[in-house]
Write an enzyme that holds these catalytic residues in place. Structure first.
Site: not given
Ligand SMILES: NC(=O)c1ccc[n+]([C@@H]2O[C@H](COP(=O)([O-])OP(=O)(O)OC[C@H]3O[C@@H](n4cnc5c(N)ncnc54)[C@H](O)[C@@H]3O)[C@@H](O)[C@H]2O)c1
Ligand SMILES: [Zn+2]
Length: 734
Positions: A109, A168, A80, A111, A32-33, A132
């Site tokens: 769906e 996933e 993403s 996530k 969230f942050e 990825r």
């Molecule tokens: N806490 C941290 O320091 C930190 C740092 C980087 C990223 N993040 C987190 O990671 C996420 C961002 O990562 P992201 O670029 O992978 O984007 P994302 O997780 O927001 O969305 C894309 C990902 O969702 C996944 N996914 C899961 N179920 C799915 C479905 N049913 N259909 C399609 N995709 C599905 C896919 O694998 C895809 O890679 C965010 O939630 C972010 O908060 C956190």
């Protein structure tokens, strides 16, 4: 701050957290942050397009293939998803699509919160799989690891020339807890959440580790296919299910309202899922329309991710329970009046330790604010003090283990309070694993897997049982101590299972039993370390061994006696100094006699103090822990059985004399020796007729100095005492 500088700062922050999250699987902030920072940047770039660049993290997928890992080129990008945080933002997406596409159908769906992977099949056989990575050019080759996941089919019924799917990999809650429990027992890395655990497991290099930890996969997209055609996403999911893939449940909608209802339904029911989700994904169903809409460098234009916000609510602390974890740590747990939070009913929250309770001043009966985000365990944020009832009292963790009744001890500076029970059911597996481990009794073959297996089958119920295993030799030879599970044997690349020979357990059984017998001769330093007394490790074990003839003498240490003696010593010293002053002017013979009487008493007290643990290098906290441990009835039972079994209870210092080569020589030890522990060096000196003293004086013959020698070295130099190295010492007794 000027906008350019702020943008730069945000980008740097995001890159930093990306690295922590994607490359190290060890995030420092909550999702969230992170999302809030990313959103601020996105908004600034929209507002000031002249400051946007193609390198910005808002334009690129966050990961990177691990350096050194084998890479596989993407032919379909693994992008993403664009995040949405409110109904308006979701509605905005729907309207935009409705403008461009006629009568669009949407799929909603789960996530799933895990690690994105792609799987490739050739001729219906699993060929390769990857992460990825940067999403566009390369991902890491993790084929061998993926093969260890039960839900990755190694072969599918329809033998198409080519198929690539995306899914996933995740860990369900039960598997995650099991891994962390294991990690606790072996004192390994504790994972922050199932997502990091899944990612960390999949990206390490040992497929055996993957097999041990229960990972699963959901396949949510068909990336590429030859020999078959589809028109909609729903069709592809249904077909993928017939091929043995686990696919997410999906809800089909045609209106904005329908989509929002689906998102809400998922939110309300996600607490019942056995795995974590971090949102809902809304996708356009028609594949030709998807093609038409296309994608940016980071996200497709035909799908979005809706992220559920963290929630906070007020509730009441009904009780505070104290649980005992596998490491013997006592953890306070708040029992709450149940509240619905982020899709789950929350009725408990960990309070971590006494410091946390004190800091928040949480009391039974308090009204508190509880918070839960998608991926985190509920936590109490603060107490609403205005609503506190009269007559409540601060909460203190009890000083006895609630499971076994043994004293619970607090570390010298640690916030943790731990049970000292050698037979405590809550921590028995870890205690036994620790006892047999390399730093303690060093029993080869009695690692975590063997211990668990022997405990499950009832052969080991306490530490002493280890030495009675030899009674079951025939049974172990018949069935094996840790029969290898089928999973631990990797299949061939093409998926065929490897044939396993009928196992013969004679050798492994005899090796283990022999290792157990050998361990009976281990020194006290190791035995004491093996007991796992809070705060008492090898170092204290070594000091105890140097100063006591056997375990029985150590077991007589009494903390109360120690305190009492300290008081009397103080008192007597005071009186003595008074008398000594008096004697400067008077020479009454009875006073002189009294003084020498006092000196004798003081020396007696000194000896008794030493017998009660008053020894350099052993602090009061340790004396208390040792005394409490040995006074426990459960310790006494175990000690007796260990002794009966023939486990050495005598110190090396009370040991045999080999020759008198070092007769008359007094050694002082300082610093860390290269190969010998202090206990071992002491033993060698004594076995050859020498003496070991605690401090350097004119009477010292040799200072045996290792690395990091300090004060003693200086003193020895000033007194002209011979300083020797470990090598020189070993040469003396060769
Ligand atoms: N806490 C941290 O320091 C930190 C740092 C980087 C990223 N993040 C987190 O990671 C996420 C961002 O990562 P992201 O670029 O992978 O984007 P994302 O997780 O927001 O969305 C894309 C990902 O969702 C996944 N996914 C899961 N179920 C799915 C479905 N049913 N259909 C399609 N995709 C599905 C896919 O694998 C895809 O890679 C965010 O939630 C972010 O908060 C956190
Ligand atoms: Zn206990």
């Amino acid at each position: 701050m000027d906008i350019g500088a702020r943008i730069k700062e945000l980008r740097e922050k995001i890159e930093y957290h990306n690295k922590k999250y994607y490359e190290e699987d060890a995030p420092e902030i909550t999702d969230f942050e992170y999302d809030s920072i990313l959103r601020e940047l996105k908004n600034l770039e929209l507002e000031y397009p002249e400051l946007a660049t193609p390198e910005s993290p808002t334009k690129r997928v966050g990961g990177k293939a691990k350096r050194g890992a084998k890479q596989i080129a993407h032919d379909v990008p693994m992008l993403s998803l664009d995040d949405r945080f409110s109904r308006e933002e979701v509605a905005d997406f729907i309207t935009k699509i409705q403008k461009e596409v006629e009568n669009p159908v949407f799929i909603v769906e789960h996530k799933i919160d895990g690690l994105s992977v792609a799987l490739r099949y050739r001729g219906g056989e699993f060929a390769e799989g990857m992460t990825r990575g940067d999403g566009i050019s390369y991902g890491e080759d993790i084929t061998d690891n993926l093969m260890m996941i039960d839900t990755v089919p190694l072969s599918i019924p329809e033998k198409l020339p080519y198929l690539e799917v995306r899914g996933e990999v995740y860990m369900d809650n039960a598997a995650f807890e099991a891994v962390n429990e294991r990690q606790e027992e072996i004192e390994g890395k504790i994972f922050a959440n199932p997502r990091n655990c899944a990612a960390g497991t999949l990206r390490q290099l040992d497929p055996g580790v993957v097999a041990e930890r229960d990972l699963s996969i959901f396949v949510f997209n068909l990336q590429a296919i030859q020999g078959k055609e589809f028109t909609s996403h729903a069709e592809t999911l249904d077909w993928l299910a017939t091929q043995g893939f686990a696919v997410p449940k999906y809800i089909t909608c045609t209106t904005e309202e329908g989509v929002w209802d689906a998102i809400t339904l998922i939110d309300e029911t996600r607490g019942e899922l056995p795995f974590g989700i971090d949102g809902a994904v809304v996708k356009l169903d028609n594949l030709a329309d998807r093609e038409k809409l296309g994608a940016s460098s980071k996200v497709p234009r035909w799908a979005i991710a809706y992220k559920y916000p963290p929630e906070e609510k007020a509730t009441k602390v009904l009780d505070i329970e104290v649980n005992v974890g596998r490491t013997g740590r006592l953890t306070p747990l708040a029992i709450l009046e149940p509240v619905r939070l982020a899709g789950t009913t929350v009725s408990r929250a960990s309070l971590h330790n006494q410091d946390q309770i004190d800091r928040l001043d949480i009391r039974i009966g308090d009204t508190v604010i509880v918070r839960k985000a998608a991926e985190i365990i509920p936590e109490i944020v603060r107490v609403i003090k205005e609503q506190r009832a009269h007559g409540t009292t601060p909460f203190k963790i009890p000083d006895r283990c609630p499971v076994c009744g043994a004293p619970a001890l607090r570390g010298e500076d640690a916030a943790d309070i731990r049970c000292s029970g050698i037979n405590c059911p809550a921590q028995l597996a870890r205690l036994i694993i620790h006892f047999a481990s390399r730093g303690a009794m060093d029993i080869e073959g009695l690692g975590p897997a063997a211990v668990h297996s022997l405990m499950d089958k009832g052969y080991i119920k306490d530490i002493a049982d280890i030495y009675y295993l030899k009674n079951y030799r025939d049974e172990f030879i018949a069935s094996g101590i840790t029969p290898r599970s089928r999973k631990q044997v990797a299949p061939y690349k093409d998926g065929r299972a490897r044939k396993q020979k009928e196992p013969d357990y004679t050798a492994s059984t005899d090796n283990l039993l022999a290792a157990i017998e050998r361990s009976k001769e281990q020194n006290l330093e190791r035995l004491i370390n093996g007991f796992g007394i809070p705060n008492i490790g090898k170092q204290t074990g070594s000091i105890l061994e140097e100063n006591f003839p056997d375990i029985q003498a150590i077991a007589k240490i009494s903390y109360d006696k120690y305190k009492q003696l300290q008081d009397s010593e103080k008192q007597l010293k005071k009186e003595r100094s008074k008398l000594a002053k008096l004697l400067k002017t008077s020479t009454k013979p009875e006073d002189v006699e009294l003084l020498s009487e006092m000196d004798k008493q003081l020396s007696d007290i000194g000896k008794e103090l030493k017998a009660n643990g008053d020894i350099k290098g052993i602090g009061e906290v340790s004396i208390k822990a040792i005394a409490a441990f040995f006074a426990e009835p459960q310790t006494k039972v175990i000690l007796e059985r260990l002794e009966e079994a023939g486990v050495t209870m005598k110190s090396r210092s009370a040991g045999k004399v080999i020759d008198d080569r070092l007769e008359g020589a007094t050694f002082v030890l300082t610093g860390t020796l290269q190969t010998l522990s202090r206990g071992e060096a002491t033993q060698l000196i004594q076995e050859h007729g020498g003496r070991v003293a605690g401090s350097v004086s004119k009477k010292t013959t040799y200072l045996l100095a290792g690395e990091g020698a300090g004060d003693k070295m200086n003193k020895a130099q000033s007194l002209g005492i011979t300083i020797i190295t470990e090598a020189e010492f070993l040469h003396m007794i060769e």
